[in-house]
Design a protein around this motif. Structure first.
Motif, PDB file in Angstrom:
ATOM      1  N   ASP A  53       8.206 -27.070  16.208  1.00 13.03           N
ATOM      2  CA  ASP A  53       9.837 -27.275  15.999  1.00 13.03           C
ATOM      3  C   ASP A  53      10.169 -28.586  16.974  1.00 13.03           C
ATOM      4  N   ASP A  54       9.715 -28.436  18.225  1.00  9.93           N
ATOM      5  CA  ASP A  54      10.099 -29.679  18.901  1.00  9.93           C
ATOM      6  C   ASP A  54       9.427 -31.020  18.468  1.00  9.93           C
ATOM      7  N   PHE A  55       8.189 -31.174  18.174  1.00 13.59           N
ATOM      8  CA  PHE A  55       7.469 -32.217  17.442  1.00 13.59           C
ATOM      9  C   PHE A  55       8.084 -32.332  16.192  1.00 13.59           C
ATOM     10  N   ASN A  56       8.593 -31.585  15.438  1.00 12.46           N
ATOM     11  CA  ASN A  56       9.182 -32.006  14.069  1.00 12.46           C
ATOM     12  C   ASN A  56      10.384 -32.588  14.210  1.00 12.46           C
ATOM     13  N   ALA A  57      11.161 -31.896  15.192  1.00 13.41           N
ATOM     14  CA  ALA A  57      12.644 -32.407  15.276  1.00 13.41           C
ATOM     15  C   ALA A  57      12.442 -33.775  15.759  1.00 13.41           C
ATOM     16  N   TRP A  58      11.402 -34.107  16.630  1.00 13.58           N
ATOM     17  CA  TRP A  58      11.441 -35.545  17.139  1.00 13.58           C
ATOM     18  C   TRP A  58      11.070 -36.592  15.970  1.00 13.58           C
ATOM     19  N   LEU A  59       9.900 -35.950  15.105  1.00 18.86           N
ATOM     20  CA  LEU A  59       9.466 -36.467  13.910  1.00 18.86           C
ATOM     21  C   LEU A  59      10.810 -37.216  13.079  1.00 18.86           C
ATOM     22  N   GLY A  60      11.826 -36.100  12.789  1.00 19.62           N
ATOM     23  CA  GLY A  60      12.943 -36.158  12.069  1.00 19.62           C
ATOM     24  C   GLY A  60      13.978 -37.326  12.697  1.00 19.62           C
ATOM     25  N   SER A  61      13.731 -37.765  14.010  1.00 17.85           N
ATOM     26  CA  SER A  61      14.747 -38.608  14.405  1.00 17.85           C
ATOM     27  C   SER A  61      14.092 -39.971  14.499  1.00 17.85           C
ATOM     28  N   LEU A  62      13.096 -39.983  13.778  1.00 19.29           N
ATOM     29  CA  LEU A  62      12.144 -41.477  13.599  1.00 19.29           C
ATOM     30  C   LEU A  62      12.402 -41.999  12.227  1.00 19.29           C
ATOM     31  N   PRO A  63      12.870 -43.398  12.166  1.00 25.35           N
ATOM     32  CA  PRO A  63      13.329 -43.836  10.822  1.00 25.35           C
ATOM     33  C   PRO A  63      12.446 -44.743  10.145  1.00 25.35           C
ATOM     34  N   PHE A  64      11.340 -43.898   9.763  1.00 26.82           N
ATOM     35  CA  PHE A  64      10.000 -44.438   9.057  1.00 26.82           C
ATOM     36  C   PHE A  64      10.221 -43.896   7.550  1.00 26.82           C
ATOM     37  N   ARG A  65       9.674 -44.642   6.719  1.00 26.87           N
ATOM     38  CA  ARG A  65       9.849 -44.254   5.211  1.00 26.87           C
ATOM     39  C   ARG A  65       8.831 -42.985   5.012  1.00 26.87           C
ATOM     40  N   HIS A  66       7.564 -43.022   5.581  1.00 25.39           N
ATOM     41  CA  HIS A  66       6.935 -42.038   5.525  1.00 25.39           C
ATOM     42  C   HIS A  66       6.136 -41.643   6.780  1.00 25.39           C
ATOM     43  N   LYS A  67       5.722 -40.535   7.210  1.00 23.34           N
ATOM     44  CA  LYS A  67       5.105 -39.938   8.295  1.00 23.34           C
ATOM     45  C   LYS A  67       3.971 -39.073   7.801  1.00 23.34           C
ATOM     46  N   LEU A  68       2.836 -39.368   8.338  1.00 18.05           N
ATOM     47  CA  LEU A  68       1.745 -38.676   8.170  1.00 18.05           C
ATOM     48  C   LEU A  68       1.036 -38.086   9.502  1.00 18.05           C
ATOM     49  N   VAL A  69       0.534 -36.771   9.292  1.00 13.05           N
ATOM     50  CA  VAL A  69       0.108 -36.001  10.507  1.00 13.05           C
ATOM     51  C   VAL A  69      -1.001 -35.315  10.152  1.00 13.05           C
ATOM     52  N   ILE A  70      -2.058 -35.267  10.893  1.00 16.08           N
ATOM     53  CA  ILE A  70      -3.226 -34.372  10.984  1.00 16.08           C
ATOM     54  C   ILE A  70      -3.079 -33.513  12.317  1.00 16.08           C
ATOM     55  N   ALA A  71      -3.995 -32.502  12.402  1.00 20.64           N
ATOM     56  CA  ALA A  71      -3.879 -31.644  13.468  1.00 20.64           C
ATOM     57  C   ALA A  71      -5.264 -32.309  14.255  1.00 20.64           C
TER      58      ALA A  71
END
Length: 223
Positions: A53-71
């Motif tokens: 949740d913390d990582f996701n909230a941080w991602l949401g604050s970043l103004p990129f058109r797309h965000k890609l994540v792998i584990a």
């Protein structure tokens, strides 16, 4: 199920890709430059819902058109409880032996790595078992994102150390020949190299002692 890429003419121009990996909970301490697409190559420490949740909230604050994540091998919740973990990662496209087409380019991501043990995630024995994962990479992949490093390139923890990368992944690279390969996992291998008409980036931001050391890697990729 993997997301199939769709045919079509690539868009003209360039994409600004900002690549990070092995953030290990330090994501909020990063100074992230502007770009079109953010790529995270695993090990954000997604072990609990609270961490995701913390990582996701941080991602949401970043103004990129797309965000890609792998584990990666530390992101245990995505291996043990994948449906739950994915439900809490709403601010990025999550790739797990799957692909997506964005901005006229094909992206493929895989979390598999050679760290075996009950306390680790997505560990696969090297050889035939791991090769099955690399064989799934489509030949039209433009950007490959893996947690594992390829053998012989940016895969040493120190200059006098041994190579830690996967030879089968190297074979897949030579088969697919993506424009860009983004990976991490081997913290000491951070850097960028050009080989075989590809750009290879180890974007681990921490060093061998897991101290935040490196800035995000920015790649201008011609479409």
């Amino acid at each position: 199920m993997p997301t199939k890429t769709k045919p079509g003419k690539p868009e003209k121009g360039s994409l600004r890709l900002v690549c990070i990996g092995d953030t290990h909970g330090f994501h909020r301490r990063l100074s992230v430059p502007a770009g079109d697409i953010l790529i995270h190559s695993g090990d954000f420490d997604g072990r609990t819902i609270e961490e995701v949740d913390d990582f996701n909230a941080w991602l949401g604050s970043l103004p990129f058109r797309h965000k890609l994540v792998i584990a990666g091998n530390h992101d245990l919740l995505f291996d043990r409880k994948p449906k739950l973990a994915r439900a809490h990662l709403t601010e990025a496209i999550y790739l797990q032996d799957s692909g997506v087409r964005l901005e006229g380019m094909n992206f493929w991501g895989s979390p598999v790595n050679s760290v075996i043990g009950e306390e680790w995630a997505f560990g696969v024995e090297r050889g035939a078992s791991m090769r099955k994962h690399w064989d799934r990479i489509p030949e039209d992949t433009d950007v490959l994102i893996t947690h594992e490093a390829p053998y012989g390139t940016l895969d040493k923890n120190d200059i006098l150390g041994r190579y830690h990368g996967c030879q089968n992944l190297l074979g897949a690279l030579l088969r697919v020949k993506p424009k860009l390969h983004v990976f991490g996992h081997i913290h000491g291998g951070h850097g960028r190299e050009s080989a075989w008409n590809m750009t290879l980036v180890n974007c681990a931001v921490v060093n061998n002692r897991r101290i935040l050391t490196h800035a995000p890697t920015v790649i201008e990729l011609i479409r």
